[in-house]
Design an enzyme around this catalytic site. Structure first.
Site, PDB file in Angstrom:
ATOM      1  N   HIS A  93      -3.775   6.495   2.750  1.00  4.15           N
ATOM      2  CA  HIS A  93      -4.475   5.263   2.355  1.00  4.15           C
ATOM      3  C   HIS A  93      -3.926   4.031   3.073  1.00  4.15           C
ATOM      4  O   HIS A  93      -4.688   3.215   3.607  1.00  4.15           O
ATOM      5  CB  HIS A  93      -4.331   5.126   0.829  1.00  4.15           C
ATOM      6  N   SER A 132     -11.057  -0.527  -1.530  1.00  6.72           N
ATOM      7  CA  SER A 132      -9.809  -0.474  -0.752  1.00  6.72           C
ATOM      8  C   SER A 132     -10.064  -0.684   0.736  1.00  6.72           C
ATOM      9  O   SER A 132      -9.209  -1.193   1.444  1.00  6.72           O
ATOM     10  CB  SER A 132      -9.153   0.897  -0.905  1.00  6.72           C
ATOM     11  N   ASP A 173       0.847  -1.196   0.000  1.00  9.81           N
ATOM     12  CA  ASP A 173       0.000   0.000   0.000  1.00  9.81           C
ATOM     13  C   ASP A 173       0.885   1.250   0.000  1.00  9.81           C
ATOM     14  O   ASP A 173       2.028   1.189  -0.464  1.00  9.81           O
ATOM     15  CB  ASP A 173      -0.940  -0.057   1.222  1.00  9.81           C
TER      16      ASP A 173
END
Ligand SMILES: *[C@@H]1O[C@H](CO)[C@@H](O)[C@H](O)[C@H]1NC(C)=O
Ligand SMILES: *[C@@H]1O[C@H](CO)[C@@H](O)[C@H](O)[C@H]1NC(C)=O
Ligand SMILES: *[C@@H]1O[C@H](CO)[C@@H](O)[C@H](O)[C@H]1NC(C)=O
Ligand SMILES: *[C@@H]1O[C@H](CO)[C@@H](O)[C@H](O)[C@H]1NC(C)=O
Ligand SMILES: *[C@@H]1O[C@H](CO)[C@@H](O)[C@H](O)[C@H]1NC(C)=O
Ligand SMILES: *[C@@H]1O[C@H](CO)[C@@H](O)[C@H](O)[C@H]1NC(C)=O
Ligand SMILES: *[C@@H]1O[C@H](CO)[C@@H](O)[C@H](O)[C@H]1NC(C)=O
Ligand SMILES: *[C@@H]1O[C@H](CO)[C@@H](O)[C@H](O)[C@H]1NC(C)=O
Ligand SMILES: *[C@@H]1O[C@H](CO)[C@@H](O)[C@H](O)[C@H]1NC(C)=O
Ligand SMILES: *[C@@H]1O[C@H](CO)[C@@H](O)[C@H](O)[C@H]1NC(C)=O
Ligand SMILES: *[C@@H]1O[C@H](CO)[C@@H](O)[C@H](O)[C@H]1NC(C)=O
Ligand SMILES: *[C@@H]1O[C@H](CO)[C@@H](O)[C@H](O)[C@H]1NC(C)=O
Length: 840
Positions: free
Chosen positions: A251, A617, A176
């Site tokens: 994120h 996600s 990620d």
């Protein structure tokens, strides 16, 4: 776009010059080269299997399930040899020429990433020892309440011994954007003093200025970053992207906390307390492999390096909230380097979860392809933060906003900046367009706005990040506004707003229709001078009801419009491949998760320690965390056994007992919804409690996946090149893979498929029930069977077409055990009674 591409070419040129070569535009690009010789992880397997050839699939006790993963993974001399091999191959083939090797892959893939010209790539491809040469491609990134919604505190966590131990001993690797190691969700100050780093993990933490020594602990046990391909392209920005595992985006911090963030971390945003957060497996360990970046996303060469390292370090689960930007080219999608690396990881026993992609809602919009990958779509859960504004004419408009309301019953005057300009304000024509967006207090008259509600236009410029809610809030504060209301500019069509935290009373009106009504009320309340038409009095008033308190009455779960849909997209060799995608849906909409202190991805949550964001996600790490609970309880489960446990126990009903719905349009999604099919939700919505006690398992091995690949027309040479094994032996049609689903994209009159179930619980008798897809008759044998603990059994399903149908229809098969276990699998068929007459 064009400008972008030029910039890359120039940057490549610079690097090329630096490497000593002559600069030609588009001279070189990154290629991923794999070699035929086995990678480290499988080298020792090959030695073993060459001694004892495997027998036929007899139903022995647990013979299909993996042994626990071995703590000591061989690398050492063999791995170092592979690096030497890569270097010497490059030296020999590209003698005297320029090239730049970026990585040597050696654990789960034997190969390298290299910057070369097309001619050089061809030269490499012609070599006997080279298996495959693929161009690098780009990829992108696709919770306070969800543990309760999934029933964890009273269900799965209890089975694991409570939140204090749930997930302990299991390591989840995240590919990620990195992590903020200072976040309390990743501290290791556990209530109990036993929180050891699992012995089977051997990863390390990079130490840099952004990621100083001490960043890792017993919770966050590994952290590295992979950026060689990005750097080679000249698009890596060391300021924005951090050349370290540190998360400059947000994120990666968010997804890691969803799966394995600590339990009971207070979520305080904009000064408001939204409850306490917890990961799904709050005691699982986190290993971070950063391969995605704020400014450009990522590249396959870096992702493969991250996967290779994660596997070598000994993670149990890999979570990818990333998907390719477009379907990788090649004979079949499955053979792209990322999916091949993941297949190899699965062979070593790692469970792999991937986000389905946010490319929905059209059919075949799926961005995750292969049967060895567990693909997760996004569902809404039942929490909403809703507020509303009551206008002076008593009309109520609902809105969004993590904000308080105005005091008491009082109504407050509404003021648009257009009607509050200072007399001396010099607003030129370019800036006057933007005055309505409340980005700048300087031209505005404080006396006109103080104590009133400022109304601001949410325009395309907000979507592009040129204007921000944050700046509008600062303007409101500067002018002592009582509150703030954003209405949708009519040009912002179908853009989904997320609730935004606000310190002052505030709200956003997400609907264009409601925004029009709001504006009409404001406008029609203006009192003008008859003669001069100048404004005498504004007149509009309103009261804001706050949205800080959660309302848990949302109808859920529900498949979100953006969640990518099946069936698995066409390949060169398929009409529709007979593989169920997605595999499952999990909460993905409006999820609270930890936010990096320097996370720049969401303007609205910049500087906050938690953020409320949405996407597949967010769904994938929910499943990664739940898989950790399964691995904790069943350490011997193979990746496909974990997938099966999650799949066969999923629910197809919503909270009220109705069918789970799926949104089918981007605009006005709730008006477009209809009951979800397996192509929307796979097996259904994850049930954590039931997944920990699945009863029966549908297991597949690496060899099964290989036989599946071999059945693809023309795949023989590719399989041979990638795996060193020929396709001479058994082939398995996709429909016959032992998956917990049956998908037949074209039923030509009749088809028999079989499935092998393995009992992971006690002795039990099962009855089989089914609902047939429209136009198909189904028979199952045996329809009732006894199965003792640890044994396997084959079930045979005959599907007969009774009616022509050009669209898929759906059914379900349920296995009901006397011990209370239920395993349910979806059935999807397009039927043709008389296939040959139909085809031209
Ligand atoms: C695990 O590693 C040990 C050495 O540490 C070795 O003796 C054993 O055979 C290995 N087991 C498997 C299944 O590879
Ligand atoms: C890198 O990012 C920083 C911070 O956003 C920015 O100021 C700088 O211009 C960027 N550099 C390049 C070369 O794009
Ligand atoms: C949240 O956590 C804090 C301490 O971290 C604790 O005092 C509080 O009781 C928790 N609240 C809930 C609702 O669990
Ligand atoms: C709005 O409703 C309140 C009470 O419900 C009433 O007193 C008031 O007259 C109404 N105003 C308008 C403009 O209808
Ligand atoms: C408000 O903004 C003006 C100019 O933009 C600035 O001079 C002033 O200090 C600000 N006042 C407050 C209270 O922030
Ligand atoms: C505002 O109201 C006036 C009449 O009061 C009308 O002429 C005008 O078109 C309206 N403007 C908008 C943008 O609705
Ligand atoms: C919660 O939302 C539902 C449906 O939107 C609504 O009927 C209900 O009144 C709300 N409850 C609260 C406490 O606001
Ligand atoms: C989840 O599974 C448990 C245990 O089998 C069951 O009691 C519960 O009703 C299931 N929940 C849903 C929503 O299906
Ligand atoms: C396999 O592909 C070849 C070449 O593309 C084609 O000629 C052949 O008909 C295909 N076979 C099947 C069974 O689809
Ligand atoms: C497989 O490898 C051989 C020898 O390197 C090569 O000629 C062939 O093109 C490769 N096939 C594919 C499909 O990559
Ligand atoms: C469909 O089945 C018939 C026999 O039942 C067979 O002759 C025909 O070739 C099949 N068609 C296809 C496209 O597989
Ligand atoms: C399916 O068709 C086969 C022959 O085509 C027949 O023998 C069988 O009885 C049929 N089964 C069902 C359930 O209709």
């Amino acid at each position: 776009m064009e400008g972008h591409r030029r910039a890359h070419a120039v940057a490549l040129c610079l690097l090329w010059l630096w490497a000593g070569g002559l600069c030609q535009e588009n001279a070189a690009s990154v290629y991923i080269v794999t070699l035929k010789q086995a990678p480290t992880a499988h080298y020792y397997d090959l030695l073993r299997s060459s001694k004892s050839s495997t027998g036929g699939g007899e139903s022995g006790p647990m013979n299909t399930l993996n042994k626990p993963r071995n703590a000591s993974r061989p690398d050492g001399s063999y791995g170092k040899n592979l690096i030497r091999l890569h270097d010497s191959l490059l030296r020999r083939v590209l003698k005297g020429q320029n090239y730049l090797k970026l990585y040597s892959y050696r654990y789960i893939l034997n190969g390298f990433a290299v910057l070369v010209t097309a001619q050089q790539a061809e030269k490499l491809a012609r070599r006997q020892e080279v298996a495959n040469v693929a161009a690098d491609f780009s990829v992108r990134t696709a919770t306070t309440h969800t543990p309760e919604f999934l029933g964890l505190p009273k269900g799965a966590w209890v089975k694991e011994g409570g939140a204090d131990v749930a997930g302990e001993g299991v390591v989840i690797g995240f590919i990620d954007t990195g992590i903020d190691p200072t976040h309390p969700s990743f501290s290791d100050e556990a209530p109990l003093n036993v929180f050891p780093v699992p012995l089977h993990f051997s990863g390390v933490c990079e130490v840099t200025r952004d990621f100083p020594s001490g960043s890792c602990n017993r919770k966050l046990i590994g952290a590295r970053h992979f950026a060689a391909s990005a750097i080679t392209r000249g698009i890596f920005n060391a300021t924005k992207d951090y050349a370290s595992p540190f998360d400059g985006d947000g994120h990666g911090t968010h997804t890691a906390s969803i799966a394995a963030g600590n339990h009971g971390v207070p979520v305080i945003v904009a000064g408001h307390h939204f409850g306490n957060a917890s990961g799904m497996a709050p005691r699982a360990h986190i290993a971070v492999y950063k391969a995605l970046y704020k400014s450009f996303g990522g590249f396959a060469a870096d992702v493969v390096a991250a996967i290779d390292q994660a596997a070598q370090d000994g993670v149990d689960i890999i979570s990818l909230s990333i998907t390719p930007n477009r379907r990788p080219p090649g004979i079949a999608t499955f053979f792209n380097p990322i999916d091949m690396a993941l297949l190899s990881a699965v062979k070593t026993g790692i469970f792999v979860v991937q986000a389905a992609g946010n490319t929905g809602p059209s059919p075949r919009s799926m961005s995750s392809f292969s049967p060895w990958i567990f693909t997760v779509g996004a569902a809404a859960h039942d929490r909403v933060y809703s507020n509303c504004v009551v206008l002076g004419n008593n009309h109520t408009i609902s809105g969004l906003g993590l904000a308080p309301g105005t005091d008491g019953d009082s109504m407050y005057p509404l003021v648009s900046p257009i009607h509050a300009l200072r007399d001396d304000a010099s607003v030129d024509t370019t800036s006057s367009m933007y005055v309505g967006e409340c980005q700048d207090p300087s031209p505005l008259d404080k006396d006109s706005i103080s104590g009133n509600i400022l109304i601001c236009s949410y325009s395309v410029r907000f979507v592009l990040g040129l204007s921000t809610i944050r700046r509008a809030l600062e303007t409101a504060k500067n002018l002592s506004a009582r509150g703030i209301i954003f209405y949708m500019d009519p040009f912002v069509m179908g853009f989904q707003l997320n609730p935004t935290p606000m310190k002052i009373p505030g709200l956003m009106i997400p609907s264009p229709e409601d925004s029009k009504i709001f504006l009409q009320y404001y406008n029609s309340s203006i009192v003008r001078d008859e003669a001069s038409r100048s404004v005498v009095k504004l007149g509009g008033v309103a009261r804001i009801f706050g949205g800080l308190r959660a309302n848990y009455s949302n109808l859920a779960p529900k498949v979100l419009y953006y969640s990518a849909r099946g069936p698995d997209p066409e390949d060169n060799s398929f009409h529709d491949s007979d593989i169920m995608k997605p595999n499952l849906i999990a909460p993905g909409n409006l999820i609270w998760g930890a936010w990096s202190s320097l996370g720049a991805d969401s303007m609205e949550f910049q500087g906050e320690s938690f953020a409320l964001i949405s996407g597949t996600s967010m769904a994938a790490p929910h499943v990664a965390g739940l898989a950790a609970l399964i691995k904790q309880k069943f350490p011997g489960f193979s990746p496909s056994a974990v997938a099966s446990a999650l799949s066969t126990t999923a629910s197809v009903y919503d909270k009220q007992g109705g069918p789970i719905m799926a949104q089918r349009a981007y605009t006005n999604p709730d008006a477009s919804q209809s009951p979800a099919t397996p192509f929307d939700m796979g097996s259904g919505f994850v049930n954590a409690t039931a997944a920990l006690d699945p009863g029966l398992i549908f297991d597949s091995s690496f060899d099964d996946y290989l036989s599946f690949l071999c059945a693809i027309n023309g795949s023989g040479p590719v399989v041979l090149n990638y795996t060193g094994r020929g396709c001479g032996g058994a082939t398995v049609d996709a429909g016959d893979l032992n998956l917990p689903s049956i998908t037949v994209s074209l039923l030509n009159q009749s088809r028999t498929v079989s499935r092998r179930v393995t009992n992971v619980a006690g002795d039990e008798t099962y009855a089989v029930t089914w609902s047939s897809p429209f136009g198909v008759s189904v028979s199952v044998s045996p329809s009732r069977f006894f199965i003792s603990a640890g044994r396997s059994r084959v079930l045979t399903f005959v599907l007969n077409a009774t009616m022509n149908s050009s669209s898929a229809s759906f059914g379900r098969i349920g296995l009901y055990g006397t011990g209370g276990h239920v395993a349910s699998i979806p059935l999807s068929v397009i039927s043709k009674v008389n296939f040959d007459k139909e085809v031209k």
